[in-house]
Structures are given as C-alpha cells and as structure tokens.
Design a protein around this motif. Sequence first.
Motif, mmCIF file in Angstrom:
data_model
loop_
_atom_site.group_PDB
_atom_site.id
_atom_site.type_symbol
_atom_site.label_atom_id
_atom_site.label_comp_id
_atom_site.label_asym_id
_atom_site.label_seq_id
_atom_site.Cartn_x
_atom_site.Cartn_y
_atom_site.Cartn_z
ATOM 1 N N GLU A 87 1.048 -1.175 -0.142
ATOM 2 C CA GLU A 87 -0.095 -0.105 0.059
ATOM 3 C C GLU A 87 0.874 1.133 -0.073
ATOM 4 O O GLU A 87 2.052 1.214 0.530
ATOM 5 C CB GLU A 87 -0.841 0.296 1.120
ATOM 6 C CG GLU A 87 -0.423 0.065 2.470
ATOM 7 C CD GLU A 87 -1.082 0.219 3.597
ATOM 8 O OE1 GLU A 87 -1.398 1.248 4.210
ATOM 9 O OE2 GLU A 87 -1.730 -0.591 3.924
ATOM 10 N N THR A 105 -3.935 0.136 -3.143
ATOM 11 C CA THR A 105 -3.455 -1.094 -2.877
ATOM 12 C C THR A 105 -4.267 -1.971 -3.839
ATOM 13 O O THR A 105 -4.922 -1.602 -4.686
ATOM 14 C CB THR A 105 -3.851 -1.682 -1.399
ATOM 15 O OG1 THR A 105 -3.376 -2.816 -1.089
ATOM 16 C CG2 THR A 105 -5.287 -1.743 -1.093
ATOM 17 N N HIS A 107 -7.202 -5.054 -3.996
ATOM 18 C CA HIS A 107 -8.250 -5.658 -3.001
ATOM 19 C C HIS A 107 -8.085 -6.882 -2.632
ATOM 20 O O HIS A 107 -7.405 -7.710 -3.298
ATOM 21 C CB HIS A 107 -9.424 -5.566 -4.022
ATOM 22 C CG HIS A 107 -10.461 -5.360 -3.126
ATOM 23 N ND1 HIS A 107 -10.996 -6.769 -2.572
ATOM 24 C CD2 HIS A 107 -11.727 -4.857 -2.775
ATOM 25 C CE1 HIS A 107 -12.277 -6.718 -2.011
ATOM 26 N NE2 HIS A 107 -12.669 -5.430 -1.934
ATOM 27 N N THR A 114 -7.208 -0.997 -6.224
ATOM 28 C CA THR A 114 -8.204 -0.367 -5.643
ATOM 29 C C THR A 114 -7.933 1.212 -4.732
ATOM 30 O O THR A 114 -6.746 0.876 -4.085
ATOM 31 C CB THR A 114 -9.185 -1.350 -4.929
ATOM 32 O OG1 THR A 114 -10.278 -0.615 -4.224
ATOM 33 C CG2 THR A 114 -8.409 -1.486 -3.604
ATOM 34 N N PHE A 116 -8.144 2.489 -1.049
ATOM 35 C CA PHE A 116 -8.665 2.162 0.253
ATOM 36 C C PHE A 116 -8.571 3.142 1.175
ATOM 37 O O PHE A 116 -7.798 4.394 1.100
ATOM 38 C CB PHE A 116 -7.802 1.213 0.687
ATOM 39 C CG PHE A 116 -6.546 1.666 1.226
ATOM 40 C CD1 PHE A 116 -6.231 2.034 2.536
ATOM 41 C CD2 PHE A 116 -5.285 1.594 0.280
ATOM 42 C CE1 PHE A 116 -4.680 2.472 2.895
ATOM 43 C CE2 PHE A 116 -4.020 2.159 0.604
ATOM 44 C CZ PHE A 116 -3.810 2.414 2.065
ATOM 45 N N THR A 129 -11.651 -0.465 7.409
ATOM 46 C CA THR A 129 -11.232 -0.239 6.023
ATOM 47 C C THR A 129 -12.331 -0.215 5.185
ATOM 48 O O THR A 129 -13.358 -1.140 5.102
ATOM 49 C CB THR A 129 -10.143 -1.464 5.832
ATOM 50 O OG1 THR A 129 -9.089 -1.587 6.748
ATOM 51 C CG2 THR A 129 -9.464 -1.070 4.207
ATOM 52 N N TYR A 131 -12.975 0.300 0.837
ATOM 53 C CA TYR A 131 -12.441 0.148 -0.548
ATOM 54 C C TYR A 131 -13.284 0.832 -1.519
ATOM 55 O O TYR A 131 -14.558 0.898 -1.475
ATOM 56 C CB TYR A 131 -12.158 -1.238 -1.032
ATOM 57 C CG TYR A 131 -11.319 -2.015 -0.182
ATOM 58 C CD1 TYR A 131 -9.709 -1.925 -0.277
ATOM 59 C CD2 TYR A 131 -11.819 -2.998 1.047
ATOM 60 C CE1 TYR A 131 -9.156 -2.584 0.618
ATOM 61 C CE2 TYR A 131 -11.091 -3.592 1.595
ATOM 62 C CZ TYR A 131 -9.735 -3.441 1.729
ATOM 63 O OH TYR A 131 -8.802 -4.084 2.496
#
Length: 213
Positions: A87, A105, A107, A114, A116, A129, A131
Amino acid sequence: MPGLYKLDRPKIWRDDFRGKFTDKAWYTQRTPYKQFHKFVNGGLRLFGNVYTLDDRETPAAFFRKQEDLSVVFSTQLDFTPTSPRHEAGITVFLSIWYHDEVGLTLHPETKVRTVFVKTRTGPMAELKTIYAPAAEAGPVNLFIKAEPNQYSLGYSVGGGSTTYLATVENRWLQSYVQGWQNFVGTHFGVYSSANKLPMLASADFKYVQTQLL
C-alpha cells in the motif's frame, strides 16, 4: 516592531520535490536504517519497506506538522502494487495507534487495484477499512480535509470532483487521547509499506500541497 508579524499566510503551499524537499519541515519516524527515497523527474519516489505506520520502527514515510485547523492536504500518487499487502498513500498521523490513511492497494478478494481508506477510532483504536474502485493504472489524487470537528479522506481521478469515503472525529487525533501516550501533535504524511513483505514496486508522489479552507 509594530506590524512585524502581521504577514498574510499563502492560501496554497506546495512542494513539487524538484530534486530536494522545498523546506526543512519534513520528518521521518525515527532515524532510517537506510535511505528509502529518491527524487525523480516526476517528484518523490518512495521504496516501501517491511515496516508499517503501526510499528515502533522506521517505515518509508515523510511527515510534516499540521499547522492549520482548516486545511486540505493532497497529493497525486502513481503506484502499481503487486500484493494486497502492498500500500501507499497519505496519512494524518498522531501516533502508532491513532492514524488514518487513504491510498492505493490491491483488493484482498478481487486482487485488482483499488483505493482504500483506513480509520482508527474508539478507546481501542478500532480499525475500519473501506475500498473504492480505481483504474488499473495511472495516477490518483488523494485528499485529507481537516476541519474544526473532523477529518475527511477521499480521492479523485483526473480533473474529476473529490469523493470522500470516510470521516473521523478529531477527538481521536488530538494530542491527548485518554489511556494512550502521544508526545507530539498531528502530522500529515506520505508513505509506502509492504506490510511485513518485500516489495519492488515504488510509489511516485508528484507533489504535496496544503490549501487553507
């Protein structure tokens, strides 16, 4: 002298990382074991290491103090992770327990790139978290908006409008959170982490900007 310090603050401050940092207001979390960055034509390149922002160690991150109550901290990030553990993004950071991020990051289920958002709230710094879909390649704009009562974390692509995915009450990012030790105030930062894994993918930050609200 009368009026000596009555200077207008610039509404926008920006660091384009043109071969160096614009000023000396950048910090690392403890002394790095080795250099984890370099300046490239596109800005600041970070090489993520195994450490995270939760660790009492030296993650690949640079921080600067939040100097204004109402301000938007933003960047443009180009990052192509190869693992859901990889990430990179921006953070509003109080301590290794209380910090919130927005970034890129893979998924954990679909394994596609994606956006996040991670937030930590409550007496036990409970992690949540979220997304949101992102293009498979190319830069993404990231934003943390600080207001008197909350922080909002969001993103945009190209010249599109900003989508804020989560907000956090500022009581979880104040200098004193009951039951926890914090030695400094809130900082904004850029970071890259492999979350205990090796990582070859670098994270390119084109600029960092603060804009007063």
